[in-house]
Design an enzyme around this catalytic site. Structure first.
Site: not given
Length: 107
Positions: A21, A25, A44, A79-80
């Site tokens: 994860y 990113h 963000y 992306w999801w």
């Protein structure tokens, strides 16, 4: 500059997928970053709690409508789909997310 609203939420990453994860990113896909900015998302950040699975998200958004429209973009759906194996998701692969309510702010 238009007034921004804070969006704060939690999500859950699978314990054995934390490293992946984080890797995905750093950096986030350029087309994802561009789309978020085009939809009024600023500053963000994602944080990982000490429990090793709880993610804490913070974003400044221009409007709830623009934020909601992110989910309708092709890049977000892609992306999801790519992130679904790493975290708890809904049936459409969107992350299970819980909004947090601001109770204190010091400027």
């Amino acid at each position: 500059m238009a007034k921004r609203t804070k969006k704060v939420f939690t999500m859950q990453v699978y314990p054995d997928q934390v490293a992946e994860y984080i890797r995905r990113h750093n950096p986030v896909w350029p087309e994802m970053a561009t789309m978020l900015k085009e939809h009024g998302v600023h500053n963000y950040s994602m944080f990982l709690a000490e429990d090793g699975v709880t993610l804490f998200g913070y974003a400044e958004i221009e409007s709830e409508e623009k934020w909601a429209a992110v989910a309708d973009t092709d890049v977000c759906k892609k992306w999801w789909d790519s992130m679904a194996p790493l975290m708890r998701t809904n049936e459409d692969n969107s992350p299970e997310s819980k909004d947090l309510r601001e109770i204190f702010y010091l400027a």
